[in-house]
Design a protein around this motif. Structure first.
Motif, short mmCIF file in Angstrom:
data_model
loop_
_atom_site.label_atom_id
_atom_site.label_comp_id
_atom_site.label_asym_id
_atom_site.label_seq_id
_atom_site.Cartn_x
_atom_site.Cartn_y
_atom_site.Cartn_z
N TYR A 1 1.26 -1.24 0.09
CA TYR A 1 -0.08 0.24 -0.46
C TYR A 1 0.79 1.04 0.09
N GLY B 1 0.18 5.42 0.43
CA GLY B 1 -0.57 6.78 0.11
C GLY B 1 0.15 7.51 1.68
N SER C 1 -4.57 8.90 4.26
CA SER C 1 -4.59 7.69 3.19
C SER C 1 -3.08 6.95 3.73
N ILE D 1 -3.16 4.19 -1.86
CA ILE D 1 -5.20 4.96 -1.28
C ILE D 1 -4.61 6.28 -1.29
N ALA D 2 -5.85 7.75 -2.04
CA ALA D 2 -5.91 8.80 -1.76
C ALA D 2 -7.23 8.96 -1.63
N ALA D 3 -8.00 9.89 -1.06
CA ALA D 3 -9.42 10.21 -1.26
C ALA D 3 -9.50 11.13 -2.76
N THR E 1 -10.23 5.52 -4.20
CA THR E 1 -9.99 6.88 -4.05
C THR E 1 -11.82 7.44 -4.18
N ARG F 1 -10.58 12.32 6.74
CA ARG F 1 -10.40 11.79 7.51
C ARG F 1 -11.59 11.22 8.06
N GLY G 1 -11.90 8.38 4.96
CA GLY G 1 -10.93 7.29 5.45
C GLY G 1 -11.29 6.10 5.98
N GLN H 1 -12.05 4.23 3.16
CA GLN H 1 -10.49 3.45 2.57
C GLN H 1 -10.50 2.82 3.79
#
Length: 269
Positions: free
Chosen positions: A62, A64, A68, A133-135, A160, A189, A193, A196
């Motif tokens: 992973y 991020g 993330s 992983i990135a919002a 995402t 978050r 979050g 995720q």
């Protein structure tokens, strides 16, 4: 405008009572599992690709930044004690390194070349899977990492919370969990979050089950790292063998895991 940055459905938050704040946050949180449900087919396809790769010795990595990155590290760090697997089976990397787990490292997420360097510190395996992983879906550290990984013919995916993001364009499997605006505008978050975290739980748990690290519904390979887990393991052995508590505990401690203890019992019965 990015969905993750769009204005909250709620305003004048400072004028709300505590019950109103909590109820409204909870109301928004209810949107998350429904959004995750919409992408189960994509998660399924990804896991179907990960499992045979890990059976051949590949790792799940992973990458991020910020929240993330911390969520990836959390999921990775829980796999060894839960499933008794080596620490390099699932790896979590965060922009800025370990120092960024507790405190933000300025500009770390803006370096598009650093993620691949971080990955290479663990060596290279053609069966590795890289999940960014990135919002927002726009973090350079994450985009650069998965782009280079794909150029090196690794399996790539992302998690995402924005549709059609730059990150999604660079991966084999784009998991886009669109949960809508945050209760506090831009505070990813929160719902992002949570989304995720749910997806990471689903991926790693399903992979570990398919790799044989669960029997029935029990964590038979868990590490016996504290009294609670020894007690849990003792109960598992009691259920599986019919032994009393004292004998089950002795067997567990002598064999080192629920799986080995149970197999030893039936082999020497």
């Amino acid at each position: 405008m990015k969905v993750t940055e769009s204005t909250s459905y709620y305003d004048n938050l400072e004028q709300m009572s505590i019950p109103e704040l909590l109820e409204n946050i909870n109301r928004e949180d209810h949107r998350v599992p429904e959004a995750v449900k919409e992408v189960i087919s994509v998660i399924t396809s990804l896991v179907e690709e990960i499992v045979p790769r890990m059976e051949r010795g590949g790792r799940l990595i992973y990458i991020g930044a910020g929240t993330s990155g911390r969520l990836g590290i959390l999921d990775a760090s829980e796999c060894p004690p839960t499933y008794g697997v080596p620490h390099d089976w699932v790896i979590g990397l965060i922009a800025g390194g370990d120092a960024a787990i507790r405190k933000a490292v300025e500009n770390a997420e803006d370096d598009a070349n650093q993620a691949w360097k971080d990955i290479q510190e663990y060596g290279f395996n053609p069966d590795d899977t890289i999940i960014g992983i990135a919002a927002s879906g726009t973090t350079p550290y994450v985009i650069g990492g998965v782009k280079t990984a794909k150029e090196n013919e690794l399996l790539t995916a992302c998690i995402t919370c924005n549709p059609n993001s730059p990150l999604s364009q660079e991966v084999d499997f784009a998991i886009e969990v669109v949960v809508g605006p945050e209760f506090v505008t831009g505070s990813t978050r929160m719902k992002a979050g949570t989304a995720q975290k749910l997806v990471l739980n689903m991926i790693s748990t399903t992979v570990m089950i398919k790799l044989g690290r669960v029997k029935g519904n029990k964590m038979v390979d868990m590490q016996l790292s504290n009294a609670k887990l020894i007690n849990r393991g003792t109960l598992m052995i009691m259920e599986a063998t019919g032994l009393d508590e004292e004998k089950a505990r002795e067997l567990l401690l002598s064999q080192g895991s629920v799986r080995k203890a149970t197999e030893y019992h039936y082999k020497n019965k």
